[in-house]
Design a protein around this motif. Structure first.
Motif, PDB file in Angstrom:
ATOM      1  N   ALA A  58      -5.025 -11.022   6.466  1.00  0.00           N
ATOM      2  CA  ALA A  58      -5.956 -10.902   5.210  1.00  0.00           C
ATOM      3  C   ALA A  58      -5.895  -9.693   4.791  1.00  0.00           C
ATOM      4  N   LEU A  59      -6.062  -8.746   5.454  1.00  0.00           N
ATOM      5  CA  LEU A  59      -6.470  -7.131   5.063  1.00  0.00           C
ATOM      6  C   LEU A  59      -5.211  -6.899   4.173  1.00  0.00           C
ATOM      7  N   ILE A  60      -4.104  -7.123   4.648  1.00  0.00           N
ATOM      8  CA  ILE A  60      -2.950  -6.537   3.783  1.00  0.00           C
ATOM      9  C   ILE A  60      -2.850  -7.556   2.385  1.00  0.00           C
ATOM     10  N   GLY A  61      -3.308  -8.686   2.527  1.00  0.00           N
ATOM     11  CA  GLY A  61      -3.402  -9.721   1.228  1.00  0.00           C
ATOM     12  C   GLY A  61      -4.447  -8.781   0.276  1.00  0.00           C
ATOM     13  N   LEU A  62      -5.708  -8.407   0.935  1.00  0.00           N
ATOM     14  CA  LEU A  62      -6.745  -7.787  -0.038  1.00  0.00           C
ATOM     15  C   LEU A  62      -5.997  -6.386  -0.513  1.00  0.00           C
ATOM     16  N   THR A  63      -5.262  -5.820   0.136  1.00  0.00           N
ATOM     17  CA  THR A  63      -4.693  -4.665  -0.138  1.00  0.00           C
ATOM     18  C   THR A  63      -3.908  -4.657  -1.608  1.00  0.00           C
ATOM     19  N   ARG A  64      -2.963  -5.792  -1.284  1.00  0.00           N
ATOM     20  CA  ARG A  64      -2.129  -5.963  -2.403  1.00  0.00           C
ATOM     21  C   ARG A  64      -2.865  -6.622  -3.686  1.00  0.00           C
ATOM     22  N   LEU A 111      -6.192  -6.026  -4.609  1.00  0.00           N
ATOM     23  CA  LEU A 111      -6.996  -5.072  -5.365  1.00  0.00           C
ATOM     24  C   LEU A 111      -6.145  -4.105  -5.717  1.00  0.00           C
ATOM     25  N   GLY A 112      -4.912  -3.560  -5.228  1.00  0.00           N
ATOM     26  CA  GLY A 112      -4.212  -2.658  -5.879  1.00  0.00           C
ATOM     27  C   GLY A 112      -3.589  -3.231  -7.180  1.00  0.00           C
ATOM     28  N   ILE A 113      -3.208  -4.505  -7.475  1.00  0.00           N
ATOM     29  CA  ILE A 113      -3.017  -5.037  -8.886  1.00  0.00           C
ATOM     30  C   ILE A 113      -4.094  -5.190  -9.581  1.00  0.00           C
ATOM     31  N   GLU A 114      -5.048  -5.664  -9.091  1.00  0.00           N
ATOM     32  CA  GLU A 114      -6.442  -5.859  -9.968  1.00  0.00           C
ATOM     33  C   GLU A 114      -6.731  -4.580 -10.704  1.00  0.00           C
ATOM     34  N   TYR A 115      -6.734  -3.381 -10.040  1.00  0.00           N
ATOM     35  CA  TYR A 115      -7.313  -2.195 -10.571  1.00  0.00           C
ATOM     36  C   TYR A 115      -6.180  -1.105 -11.011  1.00  0.00           C
ATOM     37  N   ALA A 116      -5.132  -1.376 -10.834  1.00  0.00           N
ATOM     38  CA  ALA A 116      -3.866  -0.310 -11.271  1.00  0.00           C
ATOM     39  C   ALA A 116      -3.931   0.195 -12.357  1.00  0.00           C
ATOM     40  N   ASN A 131      -3.393   0.927  -0.928  1.00  0.00           N
ATOM     41  CA  ASN A 131      -2.366   0.571  -0.357  1.00  0.00           C
ATOM     42  C   ASN A 131      -2.758   0.765   1.281  1.00  0.00           C
ATOM     43  N   SER A 132      -1.916   0.312   2.198  1.00  0.00           N
ATOM     44  CA  SER A 132      -2.070   0.217   3.638  1.00  0.00           C
ATOM     45  C   SER A 132      -1.162   0.505   4.554  1.00  0.00           C
ATOM     46  N   ILE A 133      -1.507   0.798   5.803  1.00  0.00           N
ATOM     47  CA  ILE A 133      -0.638   1.300   6.915  1.00  0.00           C
ATOM     48  C   ILE A 133      -0.799   0.500   7.970  1.00  0.00           C
ATOM     49  N   SER A 134       0.347   0.040   8.443  1.00  0.00           N
ATOM     50  CA  SER A 134       0.229  -0.910   9.623  1.00  0.00           C
ATOM     51  C   SER A 134       1.043  -0.176  10.821  1.00  0.00           C
ATOM     52  N   PRO A 135       0.036   0.420  11.750  1.00  0.00           N
ATOM     53  CA  PRO A 135       0.418   1.030  12.962  1.00  0.00           C
ATOM     54  C   PRO A 135       0.965   0.129  13.830  1.00  0.00           C
ATOM     55  N   GLY A 136       1.898   0.293  14.776  1.00  0.00           N
ATOM     56  CA  GLY A 136       1.932  -0.278  15.990  1.00  0.00           C
ATOM     57  C   GLY A 136       1.490   0.163  16.789  1.00  0.00           C
ATOM     58  N   LEU A 137       1.969   0.493  18.189  1.00  0.00           N
ATOM     59  CA  LEU A 137       1.288   0.990  19.362  1.00  0.00           C
ATOM     60  C   LEU A 137       1.261   2.476  19.264  1.00  0.00           C
ATOM     61  N   ILE A 138      -0.106   2.764  19.008  1.00  0.00           N
ATOM     62  CA  ILE A 138      -0.506   4.153  18.797  1.00  0.00           C
ATOM     63  C   ILE A 138      -1.189   4.933  20.071  1.00  0.00           C
ATOM     64  N   MET A 139      -1.139   6.064  20.484  1.00  0.00           N
ATOM     65  CA  MET A 139      -1.647   6.555  21.829  1.00  0.00           C
ATOM     66  C   MET A 139      -2.968   7.245  21.444  1.00  0.00           C
ATOM     67  N   ALA A 161      -0.101  -0.973  -4.082  1.00  0.00           N
ATOM     68  CA  ALA A 161      -0.310  -2.311  -3.727  1.00  0.00           C
ATOM     69  C   ALA A 161       0.910  -2.538  -2.438  1.00  0.00           C
ATOM     70  N   THR A 162       0.907  -1.537  -1.624  1.00  0.00           N
ATOM     71  CA  THR A 162       1.973  -1.328  -0.711  1.00  0.00           C
ATOM     72  C   THR A 162       1.632  -1.243   0.641  1.00  0.00           C
ATOM     73  N   ASP A 163       2.399  -1.789   1.599  1.00  0.00           N
ATOM     74  CA  ASP A 163       1.978  -1.453   3.071  1.00  0.00           C
ATOM     75  C   ASP A 163       3.158  -0.863   3.672  1.00  0.00           C
ATOM     76  N   ILE A 164       2.569   0.024   4.414  1.00  0.00           N
ATOM     77  CA  ILE A 164       3.945   0.735   5.300  1.00  0.00           C
ATOM     78  C   ILE A 164       3.738   0.608   6.887  1.00  0.00           C
ATOM     79  N   LEU A 165       4.726   0.149   7.329  1.00  0.00           N
ATOM     80  CA  LEU A 165       4.783  -0.011   8.862  1.00  0.00           C
ATOM     81  C   LEU A 165       5.184   1.241   9.539  1.00  0.00           C
TER      82      LEU A 165
END
Length: 263
Positions: free
Chosen positions: A167-173, A175-180, A187-195, A248-252
């Protein structure tokens, strides 16, 4: 339009709010932003030793700490008001605060469900809703949401956390389009396993911490676990003018694990 030359300090004279910024990815981001010339508003729902440590480290001239629970909309508005009163503006919002809620769907309590969404989704909206009027008034702003690889791939036993992150990634996209067209990038970042400290504590709770650490690292194509600073540098890029055409982009950031086919 040609690209301008950027100063050595990539966030010079910018003001950033970083939620959940006393530990882990949030703390790494706050430290990096200050080094790059920003004034930073630190935040946690706890006013504890970790909050005092990073506030002291960054210095009163560069950072202020505001205790506020992101799940409390009024508290987040207060945080933004204090940020503007102290630094005069808000250019950047890093929505980092979050929590893990992993439960069996049929054994999960209503409280677990509500708290997961209150922090991981509503909390992002509360902070964003509070900064948007200031950003829209000036016609500029960068918002970066810290999502998760759980927003892309489902790991059994982690419900309902992935639901909130999808849902957060959907919110990001959205709002990014809404206010561009009004100068706001989301934008959003999607971390994997981080120490982070939380992951270090999890390893310590295992019967054989080193074996579990090696097992987790072996699952990653790069053969190692990520560091908070590696997420922070991506947040820096997205928050800077260097990323002004990214919206409106997510980076893994997961070492490639989510792209790997497992037998």
């Amino acid at each position: 339009m040609s690209l301008q030359k950027y100063s050595q300090k990539r966030l010079q004279d910018k003001v950033a709010i970083v939620t959940g910024s006393t530990l882990g990815i949030g703390a790494a981001t706050a430290r990096l932003f200050v080094r790059e010339g920003a004034k930073v508003v630190l935040n946690s729902h706890l006013d504890d030793a970790a909050a005092l440590k990073i506030q002291t480290e960054l210095g009163e001239a560069n950072a202020m700490f505001v205790q506020a629970d992101v799940a409390d909309a009024d508290a987040m508005q207060m945080l933004v008001d204090e940020a503007i009163a102290r630094f005069g503006r808000v250019d950047i919002l890093i929505n980092n605060a979050g929590m893990n809620v992993f439960a069996d769907p049929l054994e999960m309590t209503p409280e677990q469900w509500k708290r997961c969404f209150a922090v991981d989704l509503d909390g992002v909206w509360n902070a964003t809703r509070s900064v948007l009027p200031e950003m829209l008034k000036r016609g500029a702003g960068a918002i970066v949401n810290i999502a998760s690889v759980h927003g892309h791939k489902i790991i059994p036993g982690c419900f309902p956390y992935p639901v909130a992150k999808h849902a957060l990634i959907g919110l990001t996209r959205s709002l990014g389009i809404e206010y561009a067209s009004r100068g706001i990038r989301v934008n959003s970042i999607s971390p994997g396993l981080i120490m982070t400290e939380a992951i270090q504590n999890w390893f310590a709770s295992c019967s054989d911490p080193e074996a579990e650490r090696e097992r987790q690292a072996a699952l990653l194509p790069c053969g190692r676990i990520g560091q908070p600073e590696e997420v922070a540098y991506t947040a820096l890029f997205l928050a800077s003018d260097e990323a002004r055409f990214i919206n409106a982009t997510d980076i893994l950031i997961d070492g490639g694990r989510s792209q790997l086919y497992h037998e």
